[in-house]
Design an enzyme around this catalytic site. Structure first.
Site, PDB file in Angstrom:
ATOM      1  N   PRO A 173       0.813  -1.216   0.000  1.00 46.45           N
ATOM      2  CA  PRO A 173       0.000   0.000   0.000  1.00 46.45           C
ATOM      3  C   PRO A 173       0.846   1.265   0.000  1.00 46.45           C
ATOM      4  O   PRO A 173       1.606   1.525   0.927  1.00 46.45           O
ATOM      5  CB  PRO A 173      -0.820  -0.115   1.302  1.00 46.45           C
ATOM      6  CG  PRO A 173      -0.152  -1.145   2.115  1.00 46.45           C
ATOM      7  CD  PRO A 173       0.701  -1.969   1.221  1.00 46.45           C
ATOM      8  N   LYS A 188       0.874   8.071   3.118  1.00 47.97           N
ATOM      9  CA  LYS A 188       0.375   6.726   3.392  1.00 47.97           C
ATOM     10  C   LYS A 188      -0.347   6.641   4.727  1.00 47.97           C
ATOM     11  O   LYS A 188      -0.765   5.569   5.133  1.00 47.97           O
ATOM     12  CB  LYS A 188       1.536   5.721   3.374  1.00 47.97           C
ATOM     13  CG  LYS A 188       2.371   5.747   2.108  1.00 47.97           C
ATOM     14  CD  LYS A 188       3.601   4.883   2.274  1.00 47.97           C
ATOM     15  CE  LYS A 188       4.615   5.152   1.171  1.00 47.97           C
ATOM     16  NZ  LYS A 188       5.889   4.453   1.417  1.00 47.97           N
ATOM     17  N   ARG A 239      15.917  -3.388  -0.251  1.00 43.02           N
ATOM     18  CA  ARG A 239      14.781  -3.470  -1.158  1.00 43.02           C
ATOM     19  C   ARG A 239      15.304  -3.822  -2.542  1.00 43.02           C
ATOM     20  O   ARG A 239      16.490  -3.721  -2.806  1.00 43.02           O
ATOM     21  CB  ARG A 239      14.058  -2.121  -1.260  1.00 43.02           C
ATOM     22  CG  ARG A 239      13.279  -1.728  -0.059  1.00 43.02           C
ATOM     23  CD  ARG A 239      13.006  -0.242  -0.035  1.00 43.02           C
ATOM     24  NE  ARG A 239      12.249   0.091   1.160  1.00 43.02           N
ATOM     25  CZ  ARG A 239      12.803   0.251   2.348  1.00 43.02           C
ATOM     26  NH1 ARG A 239      14.105   0.146   2.493  1.00 43.02           N
ATOM     27  NH2 ARG A 239      12.057   0.514   3.400  1.00 43.02           N
TER      28      ARG A 239
END
Length: 348
Positions: A2, A61, A336
């Site tokens: 998300p 977010k 990542r």
DNA sequence: CGTTGGCCCTGATCGC
DNA sequence: TGCGATCAGGGCCAAC
């Protein structure tokens, strides 16, 4: 995962369903999902019970539901303004380079004592989805998700009983009751409500690039002062919010910028182009996410929603670059994956 | 002071 | 087929 578009789909789905509703009961199945709540689970439950939800607001977010004044007897005593209250933690968010005030909410004004108590400007239920969080609206009788962490039982005057289920596999997400503080620029704190009030724990988060009060020039100036790689800067929510790993890779690909390009070497023109691509990819994903939204049943799955977008770089390692045909490369960076075209996106 | 690396967390997936 | 190893990364914070 998300990011801004996914969280906005959640906000837009929650707003019409929960605004005006009363929180009747609160169940905490996983205390670790209250990591950002100051106080034990019992405090979280007590603070929410009986209060009315006034709306659904988002910045980056972060999502929050402003609450009516507490209904718990004795929980909101009038702040004794004459008694100084030590504010050990809030002071930390009141020092920053003052040239970036417009995109931040913690712009250096001293908090009143009553604000430190938390009730001067009201409170909100803060929601962060983390990596795998979902907020699901469900009718009574629907089966429980095995990863259900927190449940709110609502009663809305218009829609009757309603369940708000917070489901989260990895428990990186969280809920918390937090007090609101004013935004320094007096602009609305986020999308969904005109109030210039923001949860204290969200105050250090920058405005997101879809926020009308986001200042491009301030962003460019702050970016130019950074001494780091551009992707790390894009992922820094204190500089610009709402961007995660997926949309960072997509925007960098579209702007033909290498993820480790030093920020101080970016010309204003390349910054401008990159920010434009950020807005394009966020807006496009938001438009796609909106189509799969059902007002009766908020079902936001970060992974499946994301896969439905047309991606050019993220997760496409080994496949051909849609622009030049050469293979997309994946490198490990900041714990990542970074996906990019080694030809189109070179450090320069 | 700004920058950076590591940690948290567990279901799904991978590989032997 | 079973099972241990690996993967995913947002936000925070200690350390440099």
């Amino acid at each position: 995962m998300p990011e801004l578009p996914e969280v906005e789909v959640v906000r837009a789905g929650l707003e019409p369903a929960v605004t005006g509703a009363i929180i009747e009961t609160v169940s905490v199945f996983e205390p670790r999902s209250l990591r950002r709540h100051v106080g034990p689970s019992e405090d979280f439950v007590e603070r929410l019970s009986g209060r009315r939800i006034l709306g659904a607001v988002r910045r980056g977010k972060f999502l929050w539901l402003p609450l009516s004044p507490s209904a718990v007897p004795g929980a909101v005593p009038a702040a004794p303004a004459a008694v100084p209250v030590a504010v050990p933690k809030t002071q930390d968010i009141h020092h920053f380079t003052g040239d970036f005030v417009e995109n931040r909410a913690d712009g250096g004004e001293s908090p009143a004592f009553s604000e430190a108590r938390g009730d001067a400007h009201g409170e909100a239920l803060v929601v962060h989805l983390g990596m795998s969080g979902q907020v699901l609206l469900r009718d009574a009788g629907q089966p429980d998700d095995s990863l259900l962490r927190i449940r709110l039982q609502l009663n809305s005057p218009a829609g009757g009983p309603l369940r708000v289920d917070f489901v989260d596999q990895r428990i990186f997400g969280s809920m918390a009751v937090d007090h609101l503080v004013p935004t320094p620029d007096g602009q609305p704190a986020g999308l969904g409500h005109p109030a210039a009030l923001i949860p204290s724990q969200v105050a250090h988060i920058s405005r997101d690039p879809l926020d009308p009060a986001f200042s491009d020039t301030r962003f460019f100036a702050a970016l130019g002062r950074r001494r780091t790689g551009i992707k790390r800067a894009l992922l820094d929510q204190n500089l610009i919010s709402g961007i995660g790993n997926i949309y960072a890779d997509e925007a960098l690909w579209a702007a033909r910028v290498h993820y480790d390009q030093p920020t101080e070497t970016l010309s204003r023109g390349r910054m401008r182009s990159l920010l434009a691509e950020v807005r394009l990819v966020l807006g496009k994903a938001l438009a796609e996410g909106g189509t799969s939204f059902d007002a009766q049943y908020v079902n936001v799955n970060g992974a499946s929603g994301y896969f439905s977008h047309s991606l050019n770089a993220y997760g496409r390692q080994g496949k051909s670059c849609p622009r030049c045909g050469r293979p997309i490369v994946r490198e490990s960076f900041m714990n990542r994956g970074s996906h990019f075209c080694a030809y189109c996106q070179r450090v320069r």
